[in-house]
Design a protein around this motif. Structure first.
Motif, PDB file in Angstrom:
ATOM      1  N   VAL A  63       0.856  -1.185   0.000  1.00 63.04           N
ATOM      2  CA  VAL A  63       0.000   0.000   0.000  1.00 63.04           C
ATOM      3  C   VAL A  63       0.888   1.230   0.000  1.00 63.04           C
ATOM      4  O   VAL A  63       1.594   1.491   0.985  1.00 63.04           O
ATOM      5  CB  VAL A  63      -0.930   0.025   1.232  1.00 63.04           C
ATOM      6  N   PRO A  64       0.924   2.017  -1.105  1.00 65.35           N
ATOM      7  CA  PRO A  64       1.727   3.245  -1.108  1.00 65.35           C
ATOM      8  C   PRO A  64       1.126   4.285  -0.169  1.00 65.35           C
ATOM      9  O   PRO A  64      -0.093   4.453  -0.117  1.00 65.35           O
ATOM     10  CB  PRO A  64       1.656   3.699  -2.569  1.00 65.35           C
ATOM     11  N   LEU A  65       1.969   4.985   0.577  1.00 67.41           N
ATOM     12  CA  LEU A  65       1.493   5.960   1.552  1.00 67.41           C
ATOM     13  C   LEU A  65       1.634   7.396   1.081  1.00 67.41           C
ATOM     14  O   LEU A  65       0.808   8.245   1.423  1.00 67.41           O
ATOM     15  CB  LEU A  65       2.241   5.771   2.884  1.00 67.41           C
ATOM     16  N   ASN A  66       2.685   7.692   0.347  1.00 62.92           N
ATOM     17  CA  ASN A  66       2.891   9.093  -0.067  1.00 62.92           C
ATOM     18  C   ASN A  66       3.438   9.192  -1.486  1.00 62.92           C
ATOM     19  O   ASN A  66       4.196  10.113  -1.801  1.00 62.92           O
ATOM     20  CB  ASN A  66       3.821   9.803   0.916  1.00 62.92           C
ATOM     21  N   ILE A  67       3.038   8.246  -2.323  1.00 64.07           N
ATOM     22  CA  ILE A  67       3.547   8.217  -3.685  1.00 64.07           C
ATOM     23  C   ILE A  67       2.470   7.623  -4.588  1.00 64.07           C
ATOM     24  O   ILE A  67       1.668   6.792  -4.141  1.00 64.07           O
ATOM     25  CB  ILE A  67       4.847   7.384  -3.777  1.00 64.07           C
ATOM     26  N   LYS A  68       2.428   8.096  -5.827  1.00 69.51           N
ATOM     27  CA  LYS A  68       1.503   7.556  -6.816  1.00 69.51           C
ATOM     28  C   LYS A  68       2.092   7.760  -8.206  1.00 69.51           C
ATOM     29  O   LYS A  68       3.096   8.480  -8.383  1.00 69.51           O
ATOM     30  CB  LYS A  68       0.143   8.228  -6.710  1.00 69.51           C
ATOM     31  N   GLU A  69       1.484   7.169  -9.192  1.00 70.29           N
ATOM     32  CA  GLU A  69       1.966   7.264 -10.564  1.00 70.29           C
ATOM     33  C   GLU A  69       2.043   8.721 -11.010  1.00 70.29           C
ATOM     34  O   GLU A  69       1.102   9.504 -10.843  1.00 70.29           O
ATOM     35  CB  GLU A  69       1.028   6.494 -11.503  1.00 70.29           C
ATOM     36  N   GLY A  70       3.225   9.102 -11.546  1.00 75.63           N
ATOM     37  CA  GLY A  70       3.427  10.441 -12.090  1.00 75.63           C
ATOM     38  C   GLY A  70       3.625  11.527 -11.055  1.00 75.63           C
ATOM     39  O   GLY A  70       3.648  12.709 -11.402  1.00 75.63           O
ATOM     40  N   ALA A  71       3.775  11.168  -9.773  1.00 77.65           N
ATOM     41  CA  ALA A  71       3.875  12.170  -8.713  1.00 77.65           C
ATOM     42  C   ALA A  71       5.160  12.979  -8.827  1.00 77.65           C
ATOM     43  O   ALA A  71       6.211  12.471  -9.245  1.00 77.65           O
ATOM     44  CB  ALA A  71       3.816  11.501  -7.354  1.00 77.65           C
ATOM     45  N   ASN A  72       5.080  14.255  -8.451  1.00 80.62           N
ATOM     46  CA  ASN A  72       6.253  15.124  -8.334  1.00 80.62           C
ATOM     47  C   ASN A  72       6.687  15.105  -6.875  1.00 80.62           C
ATOM     48  O   ASN A  72       5.996  15.619  -5.995  1.00 80.62           O
ATOM     49  CB  ASN A  72       5.906  16.549  -8.775  1.00 80.62           C
ATOM     50  N   LEU A  73       7.826  14.509  -6.625  1.00 84.41           N
ATOM     51  CA  LEU A  73       8.299  14.317  -5.254  1.00 84.41           C
ATOM     52  C   LEU A  73       9.468  15.237  -4.910  1.00 84.41           C
ATOM     53  O   LEU A  73      10.235  14.951  -4.006  1.00 84.41           O
ATOM     54  CB  LEU A  73       8.712  12.851  -5.052  1.00 84.41           C
ATOM     55  N   SER A  74       9.588  16.328  -5.609  1.00 82.29           N
ATOM     56  CA  SER A  74      10.751  17.201  -5.418  1.00 82.29           C
ATOM     57  C   SER A  74      10.804  17.823  -4.029  1.00 82.29           C
ATOM     58  O   SER A  74      11.876  18.221  -3.566  1.00 82.29           O
ATOM     59  CB  SER A  74      10.752  18.300  -6.482  1.00 82.29           C
ATOM     60  N   THR A  75       9.655  17.896  -3.335  1.00 81.80           N
ATOM     61  CA  THR A  75       9.651  18.483  -1.989  1.00 81.80           C
ATOM     62  C   THR A  75       9.652  17.422  -0.893  1.00 81.80           C
ATOM     63  O   THR A  75       9.661  17.760   0.292  1.00 81.80           O
ATOM     64  CB  THR A  75       8.419  19.390  -1.799  1.00 81.80           C
ATOM     65  N   GLN A  76       9.633  16.140  -1.288  1.00 85.95           N
ATOM     66  CA  GLN A  76       9.604  15.070  -0.301  1.00 85.95           C
ATOM     67  C   GLN A  76      11.003  14.529  -0.033  1.00 85.95           C
ATOM     68  O   GLN A  76      11.806  14.379  -0.959  1.00 85.95           O
ATOM     69  CB  GLN A  76       8.710  13.913  -0.774  1.00 85.95           C
ATOM     70  N   SER A  77      11.255  14.200   1.235  1.00 87.43           N
ATOM     71  CA  SER A  77      12.557  13.625   1.589  1.00 87.43           C
ATOM     72  C   SER A  77      12.555  12.112   1.510  1.00 87.43           C
ATOM     73  O   SER A  77      13.615  11.496   1.471  1.00 87.43           O
ATOM     74  CB  SER A  77      12.965  14.056   3.002  1.00 87.43           C
TER      75      SER A  77
END
Length: 571
Positions: free
Chosen positions: A486-500
């Motif tokens: 179960v993904p908690l903070n990610i999904k297809e095509g997400a922009n994660l530039s602000t996530q550590s």
């Protein structure tokens, strides 16, 4: 590559040198100020050495950290890092330091290591492509002085809350020793507290869940206890006593374990135990030291002052007639229980007993196959095979066996092997025959225990074999369902530039998780895992730059059912 080979060679030579040393296992005298405290805060205990835990004696001190993580942890003496370990469960992040005086200090449930040590651990994790690692270091790799920062306190592994687990061990034997005996100071002016007395009417039979026992409430305080209005306890035949008690230290409300127990009859010591040190191979013998059936059925911890035929524990200093008593006259006799902590604070329970031949004697109703603690025992029929190694039982046992109907979700009958109230010292071999309807599915079969879940299983010669540690109800089940992601903070095509970091929750419903591997752009990256809540996460580092990335998480269970999660994300 040359450096790695050199390190590996040095580690091998160091191991050989240690193995070849003369095995003088005694420690030299250790000055009282040899060790400093591992933390720079006042030391209060959530758990003390040798206290009774589930299936083991506690091997160190659990030092409170004010219900928070991140306190600096320091080397208690000069030495070198000898072992680094990251576990899924267990100690979590753990560090071992060998000291010149022949001891090893252990620091566990750490939040994180100091930067130099953390880099060494991370390099090994990437080299082995595994979150869990356990490796030795040579004396020249990471040398330390007393007071050097080594880590930060945490709550990793199987920890029940933020604290530092600290141990001192004999380096050669790995026997764990009470750190307070070696100079670690904890303020303690409080006397142990006594809760209850128990009389076990064994009458020369092996102790089991059927052994009759009589409860007596104790009254008193400040070190002096009695049985209240009870005058003289009437006894007959052979019997033994047990005590329910706990200790506390200043500044802590925790109910901790007892250091010393002495039982006296008319001034003569019948039984004495001092929990000062023990070998890990005998830690599970806690189940013979206590009233195990009471612990399992009610959670009540009662320390017996009599021994099993095969007690395993080595800290019992005296056990006259194995701690059992049988009065030959009809005089009134004085009994005294003295319970002490390591600082010498003592509490005493005094009472009187008298033989009464008119009392009925316990007669055990033994059924089933007689099995001996000092021999290998086997049970075999057309459906199962069971092999108990010599020494696994603490007492002779009349073994009960029952076959029950096949459950709707099972792949075999249920086989009741005695009961869950009889303790075992280690694993035994159990095999359940596979019937013809399951022969196409043998690689997915496990032995499932109703009381504690999957025991694993390997198919061989028509049977599924496993190595349980307890008796109970067992049957075959097929595990054909892959784990859950179960993904908690990610999904297809997400922009994660602000996530550590990225995080998931993973689980498996039956056989349990065997492995997890996370890949970014087809390169293995470190994923950390907390087995208590199933949370798995990866902290981004320099390996993941700006732009588009491919992510794949592969989770496999113990029967090789596999679940894959694939997405694209951006940084």
């Amino acid at each position: 590559m040359k450096l790695k080979r050199l390190q590996a060679l040095l580690a091998f030579l160091f191991f050989i040198a240690k193995m070849g040393m003369a095995q003088d296992t005694s420690l030299p005298p250790i000055p009282a100020d040899y060790y400093r405290n591992p933390l720079d805060i006042s030391l209060y205990l959530a758990g003390n050495f040798g206290e009774i835990r589930s299936n083991h004696f506690h091997s160190g001190l659990d030092i409170k950290t004010n219900q928070r993580e991140g306190y600096p942890v320091y080397a208690v003496a000069d030495g070198h890092v000898s072992r680094l370990r990251v576990q899924v469960g267990g100690f979590g992040n753990a560090l071992y330091i060998d000291h010149p005086n022949g001891t090893t200090s252990v620091y566990a449930h750490l939040q994180r290591f100091s930067p130099e040590i953390a880099a060494r651990v991370k390099a090994m994790q990437y080299e082995q492509k595994s979150f869990a690692v356990d490796f030795m270091l040579t004396p020249i790799e990471i040398r330390l002085k007393q007071g050097d920062l080594i880590a930060y306190s945490g709550n990793t592994g199987s920890s029940g809350g933020p604290h530092l687990h600290f141990e001192l061990r004999n380096t050669k034997t790995e026997e764990t020793i009470n750190p307070i005996l070696l100079g670690i100071k904890i303020k303690d002016t409080l006397k142990p507290q006594l809760n209850a007395l128990y009389l076990y009417k064994t009458n020369k039979y092996s102790f089991t869940e059927s052994t009759p026992k009589q409860y007596f409430a104790v009254s008193g305080g400040n070190g002096n206890y009695t049985l209240g209005n009870i005058g003289v306890i009437q006894v007959n035949g052979e019997f033994g006593f047990g005590i329910s008690a706990f200790d506390q230290q200043n500044g802590s409300a925790n109910h901790n374990g007892i250091y010393s127990t002495v039982l006296k009859l008319d001034g003569e010591t019948i039984f004495e135990s001092i929990i000062d040190r023990f070998a890990f191979e005998n830690s599970r013998a806690v189940n013979a030291y206590i009233d195990y059936p009471s612990k399992i059925s009610s959670g009540r911890v009662i320390q017996k002052s009599f021994l099993s035929a095969n007690p395993k524990v080595r800290f019992v200093k005296k056990a006259l007639n194995n701690g059992f008593i049988q009065l030959k006259d009809q005089n009134v006799h004085d009994v005294e229980y003295v319970v002490s902590d390591i600082e010498g604070n003592s509490s005493v329970l005094r009472f009187k007993i008298k033989n009464n031949p008119a009392l009925p004697l316990y007669q055990a109703k033994n059924t089933g196959q007689l099995m001996f603690w000092d021999k290998e025992n086997k049970l075999e029929n057309e459906n199962i095979k069971m092999i108990l190694p010599s020494g696994i039982l603490y007492d002779h046992l009349h073994f009960d066996y029952v076959e029950k109907a096949k459950p709707s979700w099972g792949a075999s009958k249920i086989f009741q092997l005695h009961n869950r109230l009889t303790p075992l010292h280690s694993n035994y071999s159990l095999a359940i025959k596979v019937d013809s309807s399951q022969l196409a599915n043998t690689d997915k079969l496990i032995i499932f225990q109703q009381e504690s879940g999957s025991q694993g299983g390997v198919f061989k010669d028509g049977y599924v074999w496993a190595q349980p540690k307890t008796f109970g109800n067992f049957y075959l089940r097929a595990d054909v369902t892959p784990p859950s992601i179960v993904p908690l903070n990610i999904k297809e095509g997400a922009n994660l530039s602000t996530q550590s970091n990225i995080a998931f929750k993973i689980s498996d419903a039956l056989s349990g998780i065997k492995s997890f591997n996370l890949y970014i752009d087809n390169q293995w990256v470190l994923a950390e895992f907390d087995v208590r809540n199933g949370r798995l996460w990866h902290t981004f580092d320099e390996k993941t730059g700006f732009g588009k990335h491919l992510l794949k998480l592969v989770v496999t269970d113990m029967k090789d059912n596999e679940k894959t999660y694939d997405i694209t994300f951006y940084r």
